[in-house]
Design a protein around this motif. Structure first.
Motif, PDB file in Angstrom:
ATOM      1  N   ALA A   1     -40.921  -8.435  -5.049  1.00  0.00           N
ATOM      2  CA  ALA A   1     -39.809  -9.033  -4.302  1.00  0.00           C
ATOM      3  C   ALA A   1     -38.502  -8.305  -4.602  1.00  0.00           C
ATOM      4  CB  ALA A   1     -39.685 -10.512  -4.644  1.00  0.00           C
ATOM      5  N   CYS A   2     -38.307  -7.872  -5.849  1.00  0.00           N
ATOM      6  CA  CYS A   2     -37.096  -7.114  -6.185  1.00  0.00           C
ATOM      7  C   CYS A   2     -37.056  -5.788  -5.443  1.00  0.00           C
ATOM      8  CB  CYS A   2     -37.034  -6.881  -7.696  1.00  0.00           C
ATOM      9  SG  CYS A   2     -36.721  -8.371  -8.669  1.00  0.00           S
TER      10      CYS A   2
ATOM     11  N   ALA B   1     -34.695  -2.647  -0.881  1.00  0.00           N
ATOM     12  CA  ALA B   1     -34.804  -1.995   0.426  1.00  0.00           C
ATOM     13  C   ALA B   1     -33.951  -2.709   1.476  1.00  0.00           C
ATOM     14  CB  ALA B   1     -36.269  -1.964   0.869  1.00  0.00           C
ATOM     15  N   LEU B   2     -33.886  -4.031   1.401  1.00  0.00           N
ATOM     16  CA  LEU B   2     -33.046  -4.784   2.339  1.00  0.00           C
ATOM     17  C   LEU B   2     -31.574  -4.428   2.171  1.00  0.00           C
ATOM     18  CD1 LEU B   2     -34.696  -8.323   2.092  1.00  0.00           C
ATOM     19  CD2 LEU B   2     -34.708  -6.821   4.089  1.00  0.00           C
ATOM     20  N   ALA B   3     -31.153  -4.202   0.937  1.00  0.00           N
ATOM     21  CA  ALA B   3     -29.757  -3.871   0.672  1.00  0.00           C
ATOM     22  C   ALA B   3     -29.422  -2.423   1.024  1.00  0.00           C
ATOM     23  CB  ALA B   3     -29.425  -4.131  -0.793  1.00  0.00           C
TER      24      ALA B   3
ATOM     25  N   CYS C   1     -36.970 -13.718   7.894  1.00  0.00           N
ATOM     26  CA  CYS C   1     -37.823 -13.033   6.925  1.00  0.00           C
ATOM     27  C   CYS C   1     -37.122 -12.895   5.576  1.00  0.00           C
ATOM     28  CB  CYS C   1     -38.213 -11.656   7.455  1.00  0.00           C
ATOM     29  SG  CYS C   1     -39.274 -11.698   8.915  1.00  0.00           S
ATOM     30  N   VAL C   2     -35.833 -12.573   5.617  1.00  0.00           N
ATOM     31  CA  VAL C   2     -35.068 -12.449   4.377  1.00  0.00           C
ATOM     32  C   VAL C   2     -35.028 -13.794   3.649  1.00  0.00           C
ATOM     33  CG1 VAL C   2     -32.817 -11.917   3.373  1.00  0.00           C
ATOM     34  CG2 VAL C   2     -33.710 -10.540   5.265  1.00  0.00           C
ATOM     35  N   VAL C   3     -34.846 -14.872   4.397  1.00  0.00           N
ATOM     36  CA  VAL C   3     -34.849 -16.211   3.801  1.00  0.00           C
ATOM     37  C   VAL C   3     -36.204 -16.499   3.163  1.00  0.00           C
ATOM     38  CG1 VAL C   3     -34.679 -18.674   4.306  1.00  0.00           C
ATOM     39  CG2 VAL C   3     -33.072 -17.075   5.367  1.00  0.00           C
ATOM     40  N   VAL C   4     -37.279 -16.088   3.822  1.00  0.00           N
ATOM     41  CA  VAL C   4     -38.621 -16.277   3.272  1.00  0.00           C
ATOM     42  C   VAL C   4     -38.769 -15.527   1.955  1.00  0.00           C
ATOM     43  CG1 VAL C   4     -41.066 -15.705   3.605  1.00  0.00           C
ATOM     44  CG2 VAL C   4     -39.762 -16.771   5.459  1.00  0.00           C
TER      45      VAL C   4
ATOM     46  N   ASP D   1     -36.479   3.903   7.173  1.00  0.00           N
ATOM     47  CA  ASP D   1     -37.224   3.995   5.908  1.00  0.00           C
ATOM     48  C   ASP D   1     -37.191   2.674   5.152  1.00  0.00           C
ATOM     49  OD1 ASP D   1     -37.732   6.616   6.520  1.00  0.00           O
ATOM     50  OD2 ASP D   1     -36.171   7.440   5.217  1.00  0.00           O
ATOM     51  N   SER D   2     -36.010   2.056   5.113  1.00  0.00           N
ATOM     52  CA  SER D   2     -35.885   0.780   4.418  1.00  0.00           C
ATOM     53  C   SER D   2     -36.735  -0.292   5.085  1.00  0.00           C
ATOM     54  CB  SER D   2     -34.414   0.337   4.389  1.00  0.00           C
ATOM     55  OG  SER D   2     -33.620   1.263   3.674  1.00  0.00           O
TER      56      SER D   2
END
Length: 312
Positions: free
Chosen positions: A175-176, A181-183, A197-200, A276-277
């Motif tokens: 998850a980290c 990747a989200l950031a 999805c981010v909330v999940v 890519d992210s």
């Protein structure tokens, strides 16, 4: 004079098993490899950029964590802490194993070259030695996890020593990676579906962290009307369902031609490409979904008792 070297239980003040045991040997190897890696990196191997900072931070954090664990175990001071010591140590060892594995891959990938750099072959040789010591450190932490893991047929007291407990650590680590990747310019805020999805990801990470913290703190009694082992199964089932939805929704809204691109844009900059992210998030979403499914399967067979008092 005998009372000056013996504690109230009639034994020596220092825990001899912290040194003269396979577990103690593994921790001493962890300390030796961590010290060697940090010394060589700061002396001549060097590091730079975000990847180098991550590797150095991982090695330093794991070394400091091992020093604290070894000191508390050798002095038996862990008995003064309101925690489940066995759960804490196996959690730390599992997390450190993952950190060392990542650093052992990232550091040579970005810093070790077959040709000698401008600074000379000494730097390259030091970086190779750093990689070797990091791999040996990974094996030392993995050995601690193997030594502490609950065996089949053994009475389970420490949840984190079970396969399900160790999977919780891996899930949190994955998850980290997803959050990183989200950031990194993933553009997740473009659609409500990707925000979902981010909330999940955040909710499942928080739920996993709650289970780990409750276990380490020894709070494994019944939660409301549920026994703790059943509470873990309920949480895991919820996480499986949520990750299943995110694993379907995220690729659709990132790689479908209606919302994004199924192929990497040729003009996308290396290292800062949103595509890519998005790909990293999609891949590790499936990885974590598989981990939660495996966790749910193993959780069906766990029956354990609470252990608030640490091992003495």
């Amino acid at each position: 004079t005998g009372s000056t070297i013996m504690d109230s239980h009639g034994g020596p003040y220092l825990n001899i098993r912290a040194l003269c045991s396979p577990l103690g040997a593994a921790r001493l190897c962890q300390l030796a490899m961590g010290c060697a890696v940090i010394a060589m990196v700061t002396h001549n191997a060097g590091f730079s950029g975000s990847h180098g900072v991550f590797c150095m931070a991982a090695w330093c954090f794991c070394f400091a964590m091992t020093v604290v664990v070894f000191f508390l175990d050798a002095t038996r001071l862990y008995s003064c802490l309101p925690i489940s010591w066995d759960n804490l140590t196996v959690t730390c060892a599992a997390f450190a194993t993952l950190m060392y594995v990542t650093a052992s891959v990232v550091y040579p990938l970005f810093f070790v070259q077959s040709e000698c750099p401008y600074a000379g072959c000494a730097v390259r040789n030091f970086r190779i030695a750093v990689t070797v010591c990091s791999i040996l450190g990974t094996l030392a932490y993995g050995a601690e996890v193997a030594l502490c893991r609950a065996r089949p047929g053994q009475a389970v007291v420490g949840y984190m020593a079970t396969v399900s407990g160790l999977l919780k650590v891996v899930q949190g680590f994955v998850a980290c990676i997803i959050f990183g990747a989200l950031a990194n310019g993933s553009e997740y805020s473009r659609y409500a579906a990707t925000i979902f999805c981010v909330v999940v990801y955040a909710f499942c990470f928080a739920l996993t962290a709650v289970v780990v913290v409750m276990t380490v703190c020894g709070r494994t009694k019944a939660v409301r009307c549920l026994p703790f082992d059943r509470f873990v199964v309920v949480c895991t089932l919820l996480e499986v369902l949520l990750y299943l939805s995110a694993s379907v929704v995220w690729p659709v809204f990132c790689f479908d031609t209606k919302y994004g691109s199924p192929w990497r844009p040729s003009s996308c900059p290396q290292g800062r490409c949103p595509w890519d992210s998005k790909l990293v998030v999609a891949v590790f979403s499936f990885v974590n979904f598989g981990l939660y499914v495996a966790d749910l399967i193993y959780s069906q067979r766990i029956r354990f008792g609470s252990s608030h008092n640490p091992r003495v």
